[in-house]
Design an enzyme around this catalytic site. Structure first.
Site, PDB file in Angstrom:
ATOM      1  CE  LYS A  16       9.924  14.396   5.711  1.00 39.68           C
ATOM      2  NZ  LYS A  16       8.814  14.094   6.630  1.00 39.68           N
ATOM      3  NE  ARG A  91      11.557   8.613   6.358  1.00 40.35           N
ATOM      4  CZ  ARG A  91      10.760   9.202   5.453  1.00 40.35           C
ATOM      5  NH1 ARG A  91      11.244   9.685   4.351  1.00 40.35           N
ATOM      6  NH2 ARG A  91       9.489   9.298   5.705  1.00 40.35           N
ATOM      7  NE  ARG A 130       0.563  12.780   2.931  1.00 42.23           N
ATOM      8  CZ  ARG A 130       1.797  12.654   3.432  1.00 42.23           C
ATOM      9  NH1 ARG A 130       2.641  13.675   3.390  1.00 42.23           N
ATOM     10  NH2 ARG A 130       2.171  11.521   3.988  1.00 42.23           N
ATOM     11  NE  ARG A 163       2.471   8.924   1.312  1.00 35.95           N
ATOM     12  CZ  ARG A 163       3.551   9.410   1.907  1.00 35.95           C
ATOM     13  NH1 ARG A 163       3.979  10.630   1.571  1.00 35.95           N
ATOM     14  NH2 ARG A 163       4.204   8.723   2.819  1.00 35.95           N
ATOM     15  NE  ARG A 174       3.982   7.163   7.082  1.00 36.56           N
ATOM     16  CZ  ARG A 174       3.072   7.957   6.516  1.00 36.56           C
ATOM     17  NH1 ARG A 174       1.787   7.663   6.587  1.00 36.56           N
ATOM     18  NH2 ARG A 174       3.445   9.032   5.885  1.00 36.56           N
TER      19      ARG A 174
HETATM   20  P1  AMP Z   1       7.674   9.712   2.612  1.00 32.45           P
HETATM   21  O1  AMP Z   1       6.999   9.923   1.291  1.00 32.45           O
HETATM   22  O2  AMP Z   1       8.922  10.518   2.771  1.00 32.45           O
HETATM   23  O3  AMP Z   1       6.716   9.846   3.770  1.00 32.45           O
HETATM   24  O4  AMP Z   1       8.157   8.195   2.617  1.00 32.45           O
HETATM   25  C1  AMP Z   1       7.233   7.133   2.520  1.00 32.45           C
HETATM   26  C2  AMP Z   1       7.882   5.823   2.945  1.00 32.45           C
HETATM   27  O5  AMP Z   1       8.986   5.545   2.054  1.00 32.45           O
HETATM   28  C3  AMP Z   1       8.490   5.825   4.328  1.00 32.45           C
HETATM   29  O6  AMP Z   1       7.534   5.507   5.333  1.00 32.45           O
HETATM   30  C4  AMP Z   1       9.551   4.732   4.183  1.00 32.45           C
HETATM   31  O7  AMP Z   1       8.960   3.433   4.218  1.00 32.45           O
HETATM   32  C5  AMP Z   1      10.052   4.958   2.767  1.00 32.45           C
HETATM   33  N1  AMP Z   1      11.196   5.907   2.739  1.00 32.45           N
HETATM   34  C6  AMP Z   1      11.218   7.159   2.206  1.00 32.45           C
HETATM   35  N2  AMP Z   1      12.423   7.704   2.358  1.00 32.45           N
HETATM   36  C7  AMP Z   1      13.191   6.796   3.003  1.00 32.45           C
HETATM   37  C8  AMP Z   1      14.531   6.788   3.475  1.00 32.45           C
HETATM   38  N3  AMP Z   1      15.343   7.836   3.321  1.00 32.45           N
HETATM   39  N4  AMP Z   1      14.959   5.665   4.101  1.00 32.45           N
HETATM   40  C9  AMP Z   1      14.186   4.591   4.261  1.00 32.45           C
HETATM   41  N5  AMP Z   1      12.904   4.546   3.868  1.00 32.45           N
HETATM   42  C10 AMP Z   1      12.398   5.642   3.242  1.00 32.45           C
END
Ligand code: AMP
Length: 230
Positions: A16, A91, A130, A163, A174
């Protein structure tokens, strides 16, 4: 004129962020990554950053209230007037319902799931390999998308990092969170007639092309507001 709004759905590691960063230039609209915004809030030790950290460290979702709030504020900024790409939001079905209330008549919405097989994502080390730039959020992979200079961002020259949530145990959590809380959005957007899928296991540039082909169809959808606009 309505805004061009693109929602990218998909497993952690499906691509994404990588795709959003590539297509934002072509579409000339910003990428809005809730994950990046939350990581920035954590780095700046803001109150909701502190609240988000424990959830992110556990591979769980941050509360809808926090995430809905940061997205609502972000999309009010003038650079979003022509549209935006949502990467990692919504999400949950509840977030999607909240987001519907921010849609205007005439907005063009496309929802694209970057389909991916979780076993293959692990085999290809998409998450465990990553690397991310803490400065500009550019994304690399130490096995498949290496930077030109070892561990240095090609774009801004900062040192790359892993990360903290790209750990084997958290990755499984996740994936589970995705299946249980986010995957129902496929049905949600299918019901609204705006859902598309691309194959995220293909090479990066092929996936980009498929996404742009879908967006170029300019599917126009007027989103009815759940509460009748009140
Ligand atoms: P990402 O960078 O999109 O993989 O997001 C990393 C982490 O941020 C996720 O595992 C969630 O803990 C949190 N997160 C990101 N976007 C959301 C969302 N829309 N709703 C809830 N938690 C989020």
């Amino acid at each position: 004129m309505g805004r061009k709004i693109l929602i990218l759905l998909g497993h952690p590691g499906a691509g994404k962020g990588t795709q959003a960063r590539l297509i934002r230039h072509r579409l000339q609209i910003p990428q809005i990554s809730t994950g990046d915004m939350l990581r920035e809030a954590i780095a700046n030790k803001t109150p909701f950053g502190c609240e988000a950290k424990s959830k992110m460290d556990a591979g769980e979702l941050v509360s809808d209230a926090i995430v809905n709030g940061i997205v609502a504020d972000r999309i009010k900024r003038p650079d979003c007037n022509k549209g935006f790409i949502l990467d990692g939001y919504p999400r949950t079905v509840s977030q999607a319902e909240t987001f519907r209330t921010h849609m205007n008549d005439g907005d063009h919405l496309s929802v694209i799931e970057i389909g991916a097989d979780s076993d293959r994502l692990r085999k290809e080390k998409r998450l465990i390999g990553r690397l991310m730039c803490p400065g500009c959020s550019e994304i690399y992979n130490q096995y498949s998308r290496v930077p030109q200079n070892d561990q240095i961002c090609d774009v801004c020259g900062k040192g790359l990092v892993h990360r903290s949530d790209d750990r084997e145990d958290l990755i499984l959590e996740r994936f589970r969170t995705y299946r249980e809380e986010t995957y129902p959005l496929v049905q949600f957007y299918q019901n609204l007639g705006v859902y598309h899928q691309v194959d995220g296991m293909k090479p990066i540039h092929e996936v980009t092309k498929e996404i742009l082909d879908i967006v170029d169809q300019k599917k126009k959808v007027l989103m009815p507001v759940a509460n009748g606009g009140k």
